[in-house]
Write a protein that holds these residues in place. Sequence first.
Motif, mmCIF file in Angstrom:
data_model
loop_
_atom_site.group_PDB
_atom_site.id
_atom_site.type_symbol
_atom_site.label_atom_id
_atom_site.label_comp_id
_atom_site.label_asym_id
_atom_site.label_seq_id
_atom_site.Cartn_x
_atom_site.Cartn_y
_atom_site.Cartn_z
ATOM 1 N N ALA A 133 -41.769 54.474 14.171
ATOM 2 C CA ALA A 133 -40.423 54.705 13.646
ATOM 3 C C ALA A 133 -40.304 56.142 13.169
ATOM 4 C CB ALA A 133 -40.135 53.738 12.495
ATOM 5 N N MET A 134 -39.157 56.742 13.399
ATOM 6 C CA MET A 134 -38.944 58.149 13.062
ATOM 7 C C MET A 134 -38.550 58.315 11.601
ATOM 8 S SD MET A 134 -36.776 59.721 16.242
ATOM 9 C CE MET A 134 -37.174 59.356 17.946
ATOM 10 N N ASP A 135 -39.500 58.766 10.779
ATOM 11 C CA ASP A 135 -39.158 59.180 9.420
ATOM 12 C C ASP A 135 -38.945 60.689 9.428
ATOM 13 O OD1 ASP A 135 -41.750 60.062 9.807
ATOM 14 O OD2 ASP A 135 -42.565 59.138 7.989
ATOM 15 N N SER A 136 -38.687 61.279 8.283
ATOM 16 C CA SER A 136 -38.397 62.711 8.234
ATOM 17 C C SER A 136 -39.527 63.573 8.796
ATOM 18 C CB SER A 136 -38.061 63.128 6.795
ATOM 19 O OG SER A 136 -36.772 62.661 6.444
ATOM 20 N N PRO A 137 -40.815 63.310 8.424
ATOM 21 C CA PRO A 137 -41.883 64.119 9.015
ATOM 22 C C PRO A 137 -41.948 64.017 10.533
ATOM 23 C CG PRO A 137 -42.694 63.000 7.057
ATOM 24 C CD PRO A 137 -41.344 62.423 7.356
ATOM 25 N N MET A 138 -41.684 62.817 11.075
ATOM 26 C CA MET A 138 -41.734 62.702 12.533
ATOM 27 C C MET A 138 -40.569 63.428 13.181
ATOM 28 S SD MET A 138 -42.069 59.447 15.123
ATOM 29 C CE MET A 138 -43.809 59.211 14.772
ATOM 30 N N ILE A 139 -39.405 63.382 12.574
ATOM 31 C CA ILE A 139 -38.264 64.127 13.110
ATOM 32 C C ILE A 139 -38.592 65.614 13.160
ATOM 33 C CG2 ILE A 139 -35.906 64.886 12.561
ATOM 34 C CD1 ILE A 139 -35.405 62.005 11.554
ATOM 35 N N ASP A 140 -39.144 66.134 12.058
ATOM 36 C CA ASP A 140 -39.536 67.545 12.038
ATOM 37 C C ASP A 140 -40.592 67.828 13.099
ATOM 38 O OD1 ASP A 140 -37.803 68.073 9.944
ATOM 39 O OD2 ASP A 140 -39.336 67.789 8.401
ATOM 40 N N ALA A 141 -41.539 66.907 13.260
ATOM 41 C CA ALA A 141 -42.614 67.092 14.238
ATOM 42 C C ALA A 141 -42.063 67.143 15.656
ATOM 43 C CB ALA A 141 -43.635 65.961 14.111
ATOM 44 N N LEU A 142 -41.133 66.237 15.972
ATOM 45 C CA LEU A 142 -40.556 66.208 17.311
ATOM 46 C C LEU A 142 -39.799 67.500 17.617
ATOM 47 C CD1 LEU A 142 -39.308 62.514 17.254
ATOM 48 C CD2 LEU A 142 -40.888 63.453 18.949
ATOM 49 N N LEU A 143 -39.002 67.957 16.682
ATOM 50 C CA LEU A 143 -38.223 69.176 16.904
ATOM 51 C C LEU A 143 -39.135 70.396 17.031
ATOM 52 C CD1 LEU A 143 -35.244 68.527 14.453
ATOM 53 C CD2 LEU A 143 -35.275 68.238 16.942
ATOM 54 N N GLU A 144 -40.154 70.454 16.194
ATOM 55 C CA GLU A 144 -41.077 71.599 16.258
ATOM 56 C C GLU A 144 -41.901 71.573 17.546
ATOM 57 O OE1 GLU A 144 -43.411 71.954 12.700
ATOM 58 O OE2 GLU A 144 -41.641 71.710 11.411
ATOM 59 N N ILE A 174 -34.544 57.396 5.878
ATOM 60 C CA ILE A 174 -33.605 58.480 6.175
ATOM 61 C C ILE A 174 -32.359 58.371 5.302
ATOM 62 C CG2 ILE A 174 -32.153 59.526 7.954
ATOM 63 C CD1 ILE A 174 -35.105 60.015 8.394
ATOM 64 N N VAL A 175 -31.797 57.154 5.215
ATOM 65 C CA VAL A 175 -30.541 56.972 4.471
ATOM 66 C C VAL A 175 -30.728 57.235 2.978
ATOM 67 C CG1 VAL A 175 -28.802 55.259 3.807
ATOM 68 C CG2 VAL A 175 -29.571 55.409 6.185
ATOM 69 N N SER A 176 -31.956 57.075 2.479
ATOM 70 C CA SER A 176 -32.202 57.309 1.058
ATOM 71 C C SER A 176 -32.065 58.785 0.686
ATOM 72 C CB SER A 176 -33.597 56.809 0.674
ATOM 73 O OG SER A 176 -34.606 57.584 1.311
ATOM 74 N N SER A 177 -31.943 59.651 1.680
ATOM 75 C CA SER A 177 -31.797 61.080 1.434
ATOM 76 C C SER A 177 -30.483 61.563 2.049
ATOM 77 C CB SER A 177 -32.983 61.849 2.043
ATOM 78 O OG SER A 177 -32.798 63.240 1.915
ATOM 79 N N PRO A 178 -29.375 61.514 1.271
ATOM 80 C CA PRO A 178 -28.068 61.894 1.821
ATOM 81 C C PRO A 178 -28.048 63.297 2.420
ATOM 82 C CG PRO A 178 -27.824 60.842 -0.319
ATOM 83 C CD PRO A 178 -29.284 61.084 -0.125
ATOM 84 N N GLU A 179 -28.781 64.238 1.815
ATOM 85 C CA GLU A 179 -28.778 65.598 2.351
ATOM 86 C C GLU A 179 -29.456 65.648 3.714
ATOM 87 O OE1 GLU A 179 -32.408 65.169 -0.311
ATOM 88 O OE2 GLU A 179 -30.271 64.636 -0.375
ATOM 89 N N ARG A 180 -30.440 64.759 3.922
ATOM 90 C CA ARG A 180 -31.119 64.698 5.220
ATOM 91 C C ARG A 180 -30.169 64.157 6.284
ATOM 92 N NH1 ARG A 180 -35.289 67.380 7.514
ATOM 93 N NH2 ARG A 180 -36.593 66.061 8.833
ATOM 94 N N VAL A 181 -29.392 63.152 5.938
ATOM 95 C CA VAL A 181 -28.412 62.595 6.875
ATOM 96 C C VAL A 181 -27.398 63.661 7.256
ATOM 97 C CG1 VAL A 181 -26.589 60.888 7.174
ATOM 98 C CG2 VAL A 181 -28.710 60.249 6.009
ATOM 99 N N ALA A 182 -26.908 64.394 6.252
ATOM 100 C CA ALA A 182 -25.930 65.451 6.518
ATOM 101 C C ALA A 182 -26.515 66.511 7.447
ATOM 102 C CB ALA A 182 -25.477 66.078 5.203
ATOM 103 N N TRP A 183 -27.782 66.866 7.218
ATOM 104 C CA TRP A 183 -28.437 67.870 8.072
ATOM 105 C C TRP A 183 -28.555 67.379 9.502
ATOM 106 C CZ3 TRP A 183 -33.338 67.304 10.450
ATOM 107 C CH2 TRP A 183 -33.810 68.455 11.089
ATOM 108 N N LEU A 184 -28.928 66.118 9.688
ATOM 109 C CA LEU A 184 -29.097 65.569 11.025
ATOM 110 C C LEU A 184 -27.806 65.614 11.833
ATOM 111 C CD1 LEU A 184 -31.335 62.414 10.424
ATOM 112 C CD2 LEU A 184 -31.883 64.341 11.918
#
Length: 265
Positions: A33-44, A76-86
Amino acid sequence: MPATTRTFHDRLQVVLEDHVAEVTLQRADRHNAMDSPMIDALLEAQTWLGEQVGVRAVVLCGDGESFCSGLDVAGIVSSPERVAWLLTSDGTSMNPAQRLALGWRNLSAPVVAALHGHVYGAGLQMALAADIRIIHPDANLALPEIEWGLMADMGITVTSAALRQDVIRDLMLTGRHMSGEEAVILGLASRLDDEPLLAASELAQAIARRSPRAVAAARRLLREAPELSESQRLAREAELQRNLLGGPEQREATRARLEGRPPRF
């Protein structure tokens, strides 16, 4: 080219060897499952691969029992700023969520996805961006965003453009699950294999042995064709072929065939 291994955020490993990059999602305990670290890892990893010279094919796969079970929604949803960034454009025509999928489509090398286990939501949308999808018969595919009051949105209007739209509507509007076998029948996956990673690796290696210029031209033609008229398609096809004919790679391919040896590109 020498073998190179890179790990990104303890969530993703890339092994680059013999012109083939094997990209493995590594969160097996959560079905990748894609959490924030995995999202960053995929993009990088996408950016890093785009900077590597000599990559001719990419295999995209998941460690453990599944390819990818989608976004880790609770995290992901627990971090509103992360959702906005995505969901905010990064200065291009897409946002980071869309780039999670389209970034693979836009690599200069073909991408082969090896699919097994859960292939849900963001995982399926990422897989749809691959050039070729090899899938286990018992894989389980779904776009369950509708169950959360959302819709699939990671560039799916782009990645599904060549697929049956009634099938995409079925998945998007109901969230229903389908098997790998049904996915092949309905055109969402390329072919079945009981060992999709092995089959994907063999296919990627076969692509890597072909003329890189010819592979790139073929991908370019198929990517551009839907936006062109029939006469423009034929003209572009002829133009790309003229650029290959008589070139160093085409001459080497011909010599190798006549001499009964592998070509050297």
